[in-house]
Enzyme design. Structure first.
Site, short mmCIF file in Angstrom:
data_model
loop_
_atom_site.label_atom_id
_atom_site.label_comp_id
_atom_site.label_asym_id
_atom_site.label_seq_id
_atom_site.Cartn_x
_atom_site.Cartn_y
_atom_site.Cartn_z
N ARG A 46 0.84 -1.21 0.00
CA ARG A 46 0.00 0.00 0.00
C ARG A 46 0.87 1.25 0.00
O ARG A 46 0.58 2.24 -0.67
CB ARG A 46 -0.95 0.02 1.22
CG ARG A 46 -1.58 1.41 1.43
CD ARG A 46 -2.85 1.39 2.26
NE ARG A 46 -2.74 0.68 3.51
CZ ARG A 46 -2.13 1.14 4.61
NH1 ARG A 46 -1.53 2.31 4.61
NH2 ARG A 46 -2.09 0.40 5.69
N TYR A 98 -15.28 17.65 -16.19
CA TYR A 98 -15.76 16.27 -16.29
C TYR A 98 -16.82 15.99 -15.20
O TYR A 98 -16.62 16.36 -14.04
CB TYR A 98 -14.56 15.32 -16.18
CG TYR A 98 -14.95 13.88 -15.96
CD1 TYR A 98 -15.69 13.20 -16.92
CD2 TYR A 98 -14.60 13.21 -14.79
CE1 TYR A 98 -16.07 11.88 -16.71
CE2 TYR A 98 -14.97 11.90 -14.58
CZ TYR A 98 -15.71 11.23 -15.55
OH TYR A 98 -16.09 9.94 -15.32
N ASP A 170 -6.09 19.46 -15.54
CA ASP A 170 -6.38 18.09 -15.98
C ASP A 170 -5.95 17.98 -17.44
O ASP A 170 -6.54 18.60 -18.32
CB ASP A 170 -7.89 17.81 -15.81
CG ASP A 170 -8.25 16.36 -16.15
OD1 ASP A 170 -7.53 15.75 -16.97
OD2 ASP A 170 -9.25 15.86 -15.61
N LYS A 195 -6.99 6.62 -19.79
CA LYS A 195 -7.22 7.08 -21.16
C LYS A 195 -5.94 6.98 -22.01
O LYS A 195 -5.43 5.90 -22.16
CB LYS A 195 -7.80 8.50 -21.09
CG LYS A 195 -8.93 8.67 -20.05
CD LYS A 195 -10.09 7.80 -20.38
CE LYS A 195 -11.37 7.95 -19.59
NZ LYS A 195 -11.42 8.17 -18.20
#
Ligand SMILES: Cc1ncc(COP(=O)(O)O)c(C=O)c1O
Length: 376
Positions: A46, A98, A170, A195
């Site tokens: 983690r 978004y 972004d 993406k």
């Protein structure tokens, strides 16, 4: 070194233990200590692991930041950036941001006392008017998803810095190959690596790229404390995808332009929104600050019925959410996370279709779009 050389070699060195040219996937949750207090650099997955560290080095280099941190999705990455704030702080965001970011901020993070304002960031006079004494951050998406509004990043960064704000950008739609926000003054860049950075539609991922040591320290603290760091297999897949980012983006860009020009002269298409077309309101800004116009195109078919009919007849284009893969993806912009009145305000009309142009042969894509358009 050049962009492609960095994409292939930085963080992508051969495995020191065996010489394997591709580093292995460290599919383990924990690391055995040599003795109490003495590790080989890792203790628990983690907190960190070799595949994550490698991917973070590549992404930091490609965006031109000083450090990068990778997360289980773009939304987890963006959430970690807002956790830099405290109750009472105020953020200005691009109005047509978004939908997932709209939902995260207006339905979840407001409960923790952070205030969010949505402004058309292509109008910096409007941004200046919205700044309050408590404003800490200007969060810009450019081009926006799916309305393709472009913000002038050099001017936005000057305004943000004059008023003591962090500029967060972004860069999902263009990738660092086509747009370099940090060179234009951004303090932090975020990505949905799901993406273009991955490019193969086979995992989700997000990244935060920082320029200031104090932000690096805090984002790393958030990543290991909240536990949304990216897993080994997914880091491996995105590292692999990044090696071909430059060649993929060149082809995405070329195909995007050809498809946009074709749709713009098609009689069944009411409107095409693509920053590469001279009809786009911020075409000149896009030309100045981007190396290309990318693969994302929105177009209006006039009604939701026409859009559905069209989408039900595409064959080569895949009717699917998401974007940025080698395969062409197409979807109707329902945007259920944004209320209908706000959708209308920001230009999401009912017949708006979003196309993420892949890297197939462009003639095949145009033929598929044409035969589906003929059905409406
Ligand atoms: C511009 C933009 N930013 C962030 C996200 C969120 O990324 P993810 O789906 O990886 O959480 C998306 C997703 O579509 C996006 O298009």
């Amino acid at each position: 070194m050049g962009f492609s050389t960095d994409a292939i070699h930085v963080g992508q060195e051969p495995d020191p233990a065996t010489g394997a040219i591709v580093a292995p996937i460290y599919q383990t949750s924990t690391y055995v200590l040599e003795e109490m207090g003495k590790s080989k650099g890792y203790d628990y997955a983690r907190t960190n692991h070799p595949n994550r560290k490698a991917l973070e080095r590549t992404v930091a280099k490609l965006e031109g930041g000083t450090a990068a941190y990778v997360f289980t999705s773009g939304m987890a990455a963006i959430d970690s950036v807002f956790r830099l704030l405290r109750p009472g702080d105020h953020v200005i965001l691009s109005q047509a941001v978004y939908g997932g970011v709209f939902r995260l901020t207006t339905q979840l993070l407001v409960q923790f006392g952070i205030e969010f304002n949505f402004v058309d960031t292509s109008r910096l006079d409007e941004v200046a008017k919205a700044i309050r004494p408590s404003t800490r951050m200007l969060y810009v998406e450019t081009p926006t998803n799916p309305t393709m509004i472009v913000t002038d990043l050099a001017k936005a960064s000057k305004l943000a810095h004059d008023r003591g704000l962090r500029l967060v950008v972004d860069n999902t739609f263009l990738s660092p190959y086509l747009q370099r926000p940090i060179e234009l003054g951004a303090d932090i860049v975020v990505h949905s690596m799901t993406k273009f950075l991955n490019g193969h539609s086979d995992c989700t991922g997000g990244a935060v790229i920082v320029t200031r040591p104090e932000d690096a320290e805090k984002i790393y603290f958030i990543q290991r404390s909240a536990g949304a760091g990216l897993a080994p297999m997914d880091c491996f897949l995105i590292s692999r995808g990044l090696k071909t980012l430059a060649v993929r983006m060149e082809r995405h860009d070329k195909n995007g332009m050809e498809v946009a020009m074709h749709l713009a002269q098609h009689p069944k298409v009411k409107r095409v929104i693509y920053p590469g077309l001279t009809s786009h309101p911020q075409h000149e800004i896009a030309r100045k600050q981007q190396k290309g116009f990318g693969a994302m195109i929105s177009f209006d078919l006039g009604s939701v019925e026409a859009a559905k009919e069209f989408l039900n007849h595409v064959h080569l284009c895949s009717l699917a959410e998401s974007l940025g893969g080698v395969e062409t993806l197409i979807s109707l912009m329902t945007h259920s996370s944004i209320p209908r009145d706000i959708q209308q305000q920001i230009g999401i009309s009912e017949g708006l279709v979003r196309l993420s142009v892949g890297i197939e042969d462009v003639g095949d894509l145009i033929a598929d779009l044409d035969q589906a358009l003929a059905k409406i």
